[in-house]
Structures are given as C-alpha cells and as structure tokens.
Design a protein around this motif. Structure first.
Motif, PDB file in Angstrom:
ATOM      1  N   ASN A 189     -15.996 -14.973   1.195  1.00  0.00           N
ATOM      2  CA  ASN A 189     -16.469 -14.708  -0.170  1.00  0.00           C
ATOM      3  C   ASN A 189     -17.935 -15.060  -0.370  1.00  0.00           C
ATOM      4  OD1 ASN A 189     -14.063 -13.670  -1.236  1.00  0.00           O
ATOM      5  ND2 ASN A 189     -13.243 -15.719  -1.597  1.00  0.00           N
ATOM      6  N   SER A 190     -18.562 -15.626   0.660  1.00  0.00           N
ATOM      7  CA  SER A 190     -19.959 -16.047   0.531  1.00  0.00           C
ATOM      8  C   SER A 190     -20.931 -14.906   0.821  1.00  0.00           C
ATOM      9  CB  SER A 190     -20.244 -17.206   1.491  1.00  0.00           C
ATOM     10  OG  SER A 190     -20.221 -16.744   2.834  1.00  0.00           O
ATOM     11  N   GLY A 191     -20.382 -13.738   1.150  1.00  0.00           N
ATOM     12  CA  GLY A 191     -21.241 -12.595   1.473  1.00  0.00           C
ATOM     13  C   GLY A 191     -21.416 -12.397   2.958  1.00  0.00           C
ATOM     14  N   HIS A 192     -20.890 -13.338   3.768  1.00  0.00           N
ATOM     15  CA  HIS A 192     -21.001 -13.213   5.224  1.00  0.00           C
ATOM     16  C   HIS A 192     -19.665 -12.706   5.769  1.00  0.00           C
ATOM     17  CE1 HIS A 192     -24.547 -15.612   4.523  1.00  0.00           C
ATOM     18  NE2 HIS A 192     -24.921 -15.386   5.771  1.00  0.00           N
ATOM     19  N   SER A 193     -19.479 -11.404   5.726  1.00  0.00           N
ATOM     20  CA  SER A 193     -18.217 -10.823   6.167  1.00  0.00           C
ATOM     21  C   SER A 193     -18.309 -10.242   7.575  1.00  0.00           C
ATOM     22  CB  SER A 193     -17.772  -9.730   5.185  1.00  0.00           C
ATOM     23  OG  SER A 193     -18.779  -8.733   5.066  1.00  0.00           O
TER      24      SER A 193
END
Length: 506
Positions: A287-291
């Motif tokens: 969910n931190s944008g690091h997918s």
C-alpha cells in the motif's frame, strides 16, 4: 563482465606458483601448530593460508586473535594488499555503528555477495532504500502489534501445534531435532504476523518442505561467497553456472518462488477487499506505492531470514545451556510458577529471570556472530587503528561475549545473574548492558527493529515448554555441540532431544 572476470583470473593464476611454494614451506606457520595465535602474513597472498585453514572454525579463530590483541582489534592482511579490520572493542563498535555511522554502510562487497539471495531487502540495503524499508517496517513493532503477536500468533502456535507435538514425543518416546522444530515454529510465526500467511510447517508429521531446505542452502552458500578468501572463484563458478553456484541458483529460485507466491496472494487479497481487519507488514509495503514484485519479494525473504533463523538459533543454545545448568532451570521454573496467574502479555513482559537467561545465552552464542561494514572514506578508529577507504570492518559479538575485559574472569560461565540485581523486596530486576558492549541486536541507527518482538516470542515459548516438559539431549554422554556460523548461527548437525513430561507447575 567477462573481461573483468578474465583479468581477475589471470592475476589469480599468476600468483598460484608463489602460493604453492608458500603452502609447501609454511606448515609450521599454521595457527594450530604455532605458539603465536596471530596469523602469518606473506607478500601478495597476505594471511590467505591461515584464513583458508580456519574457514571451518572462522568465528572461533577470530575470537582467539582478538582475545590476544591489546585493544581487541586486528588488521588482517588479505590477497593483493587488501585488508580487513576485525574488532571486539566497544569504543570501536560505537564509532562504527553510531558516531561515524554514515562512513560504514553494508558496502558493495557485502551487497554483491548476497544480492542474488536478498536483493534489496532491508538486510542488504543501504541509503534511501534502507531508510524507506525501515520506516515502513517500524509500524509493525508498536505495542498493539506486539500484544497481538504474543496473544494470538505465538500462543496459538504454542498451544495448537508445539505442545501437542511435544506431548506426542513423550508418549512415543521419540527423538526430535529441537533446532528444526524451533525453526518451524519461528517460520510459522513470522509468516503469520508479517505476511498474514500460515505455512503450517509445525504440524505433527513435520512435513518436509522444499522451501525450508532451499532457504538453508541459499543462506549457507551465500555466506560461503562472502567469506571466500578469493571472490574470483565463486564469481567464475557463477559465470559458468557450475558447482556450488549452480546449487545456489536453484535454491534461490525455490526461495523466491515461495516468496512471490505470498506476494501474489496478498495482492489478490488486497484487491478483493476495500479494507482489511488488520494490516500486516506486507500489506503496508504493497500500500506504500511500491508494488514492484521483485522489490516486495526481497522484503519477504529478508523478514523470513530475520524471523526464522535468529530466534530459533538463540533458543536452541538456550535449551542446551539450561540443561547443563539445572540451577538456572529451577530459577526459571520458580518464575514461571510465580507469574502463572497473570494475563499472557503482562506475564511475558514481567519474566525478568528468563529475559536475563536469554541475554546470557546470546552473549555466549549470538545468533549473528559477526557483522561487516565497508568504509566509504579513510578513517581512524578510537583505538588508533587506521581504516583506509574501501576496507571491510568486522565487529564480532561472539568474540565480545568472550572478552575478559568486558565480562570479567568468569566470562566463560553461564550466569544469568550478571544481568540482574536484587531489589529491597528480594525480587530480581534486570540490568541492561551498553549496546556497544553487547551488540547482539546491532546498535545505533540500524539496531534491530524486532528486538522486543523476539524477546516476547522467546519468553513465551520458554515458559510454555518448561511449564509442561523437561528437554533432555538425546546424544551420548559427553556430547558437545558445535557452533557454526553462516549468515546466522547454527548448532552443527541439529540438536537431538527427548522430552519428559513435567506436569503442570503448582
């Protein structure tokens, strides 16, 4: 890349005649047969011979060297003029881990050796990547998460799986490998709390898992890379995909396939729900944008390493030590009996004697016996040791736990009381040590985020086992376990035990 390997190979083979000449004429110089414990150094190859002959007992060899150096620091000469600084000096450790922290990152040598296995995971990261991973991970270790970890994850694993398994071993008079059992326990725990995934390794059948074997191989073989006296050898084997490097490649593939499966399942879970009842570590990263799948896979592998291997290593040696010291076990049993009416989380938090016993076990047998940094710029350590840019600097918790200057003349004794003092009411209170004197959990900005979680897990497991059972080594009389070090410590060959029913403490 090929040109670099070829150049290194040419240099290596040009030095071979000199190496063989020295080898033939230097048997009297080996550590085992010399009156001096300091390794002999030669032109071109440095202390390669001593290093090579002590690969199997590297940590003990380093300890012996540092015990015989006035400042507990030694500069080891390597091949082609390279050097490595070894230290067990608390002032130097403080300088490396705190005072001049920015000058001592993991460095390219460490990162390269472990990159195929750990990638950019927190154990193998420097700079902004490390800062980001640490910031996101820190949310997992608040009081609410710790309480949940002990009261649900650890307690469930203990009562639903571990205790029934030990009861079955009693009734069937079975021999268990306690080291393997503890690794399974810790692996289930870390996967459930960090990833919301239950691998169910600690079942009565003790199922064989390809992942566990592959993880063991990946850890061992990656460590061999880092400790190899000549890195050109493993680099060439990797380039041609032969020998240990071929085996490592297969092991890493299996580990990462397992980790990617966890990541994909979590992605699917997050996409199917607008919100989750609880947020685990893996969800926070996604969910931190690091997918990016590879990056998140690196995170999973690093946390499995942290959660599976460190606490299980500490507990394996702990149970060996308390068997050898029944007076300590009796004190632990008294504490368990005294705290038995308290709620689980408060009970575990308040177990001072068990906490001290675990600290003492890790003083003698730290889960991470050495740790290495690499200097960014020229430096001088507090004891005057000169460190040139690019030099690797290794501090050794294993050696530090065996220093008379730090622990006194009784350093070899297992004494939990060295961590305690009696209050006026007669109760024990814990007396902590300077983390630079006892860097078992590192110290400074990179101090272990999971330290409190690890202690809670270990204390709950110790109380849960010893309340019901007595652990007895199944080996022959006079058996002495061997401490071996990869990325983390192991008991060589495992720890075979039998379990005796104690019955509930009154």
């Amino acid at each position: 890349m090929f040109i670099q390997l070829l150049s290194l190979a040419i240099i290596f083979f040009l030095t071979l005649p000199f190496l063989f000449f020295i080898l033939k004429n230097s048997e009297s110089q080996k550590l085992s047969s010399t009156s001096s414990v300091l390794p002999k150094s030669y032109p071109v190859i440095g202390s390669y011979l001593a290093l090579k002959s002590n690969l199997g007992n590297r940590v003990q060899w380093i300890t012996q060297i540092l015990q015989n150096c006035p400042s507990a620091t030694y500069t080891l000469h390597l091949v082609l003029g390279c050097r490595k600084v070894l230290t067990a000096n608390p002032d130097n450790v403080r300088h490396i881990l705190k005072s001049n922290f920015n000058n001592y990152p993991k460095g390219p040598f460490f990162i390269t050796a472990f990159f195929d296995f750990l990638g950019n995971g927190i154990f193998n990261a420097d700079g902004d990547s490390w800062k980001f991973e640490r910031q996101v991970s820190s949310h997992e270790f608040n009081t609410k998460s710790l309480r949940k970890f002990v009261e649900t994850v650890v307690d469930t694993e203990l009562h639903d799986r571990l205790v029934p398994m030990l009861s079955d071993a009693v009734s069937g008079n079975k021999v268990l490998d306690l080291q393997d059992v503890l690794q399974r326990f810790a692996f289930d725990n870390v996967c459930r709390i960090a990833f919301g995934h239950d691998p169910a390794c600690l079942l009565p059948s003790l199922p064989q898992t390809r992942f566990a074997d592959a993880f063991e191989d990946a850890t061992h073989l990656s460590s061999q890379r880092f400790r190899a006296p000549l890195s050109i050898i493993w680099r060439m084997k990797r380039f041609f995909n032969v020998g240990s490097e071929r085996k490592l490649k297969i092991a890493i593939s299996r580990v990462r396939d397992f980790a990617k499966k966890i990541v994909r399942e979590k992605k699917q879970e997050l996409s199917n729900k607008s919100s989750l009842e609880s947020v685990d570590l893996l969800s926070r990263f996604l969910n931190s944008g690091h997918s990016d799948e590879d990056f998140v896979t690196d995170i999973v592998v690093s946390f499995i390493l942290a959660g599976r291997d460190t606490t299980s290593a500490a507990l394996t040696w702990f149970f060996w030590l308390i068997y050898k010291h029944p007076e300590v076990e009796n004190e632990i049993l008294e504490e368990i009996k005294e705290k038995s009416d308290m709620p689980v989380y408060e009970e575990v938090k308040d177990m001072v004697y068990i906490h001290a016993s675990l600290c003492e076990a890790m003083r003698l047998y730290p889960p991470v016996p050495t740790d290495t940094k690499q200097a960014v710029e020229d430096d001088v350590l507090p004891d005057g040791t000169v460190v040139k840019k690019g030099t690797m600097v290794t501090y050794a918790p294993y050696a530090m736990g065996r220093m008379e200057k730090i622990w006194g003349s009784d350093w070899a004794e297992f004494k939990p009381e060295r961590w305690l003092r009696r209050e006026e009411a007669g109760k024990w209170s814990f007396v902590g040590r300077d983390p630079y004197t006892y860097p078992v959990f590192q110290a400074g900005p990179r101090i272990c985020l999971g330290k409190e979680m690890a202690f809670l897990q270990m204390k709950r497991l110790v109380a849960g086992i010893l309340r019901r059972f007595k652990v007895v080594p199944a080996a022959e009389e006079g058996f002495q376990p061997v401490f071996v070090a990869y990325l983390t410590a192991k008991m060589k060959g495992g720890f075979p035990i039998k379990v005796e029913e104690r019955g509930e403490l009154d």
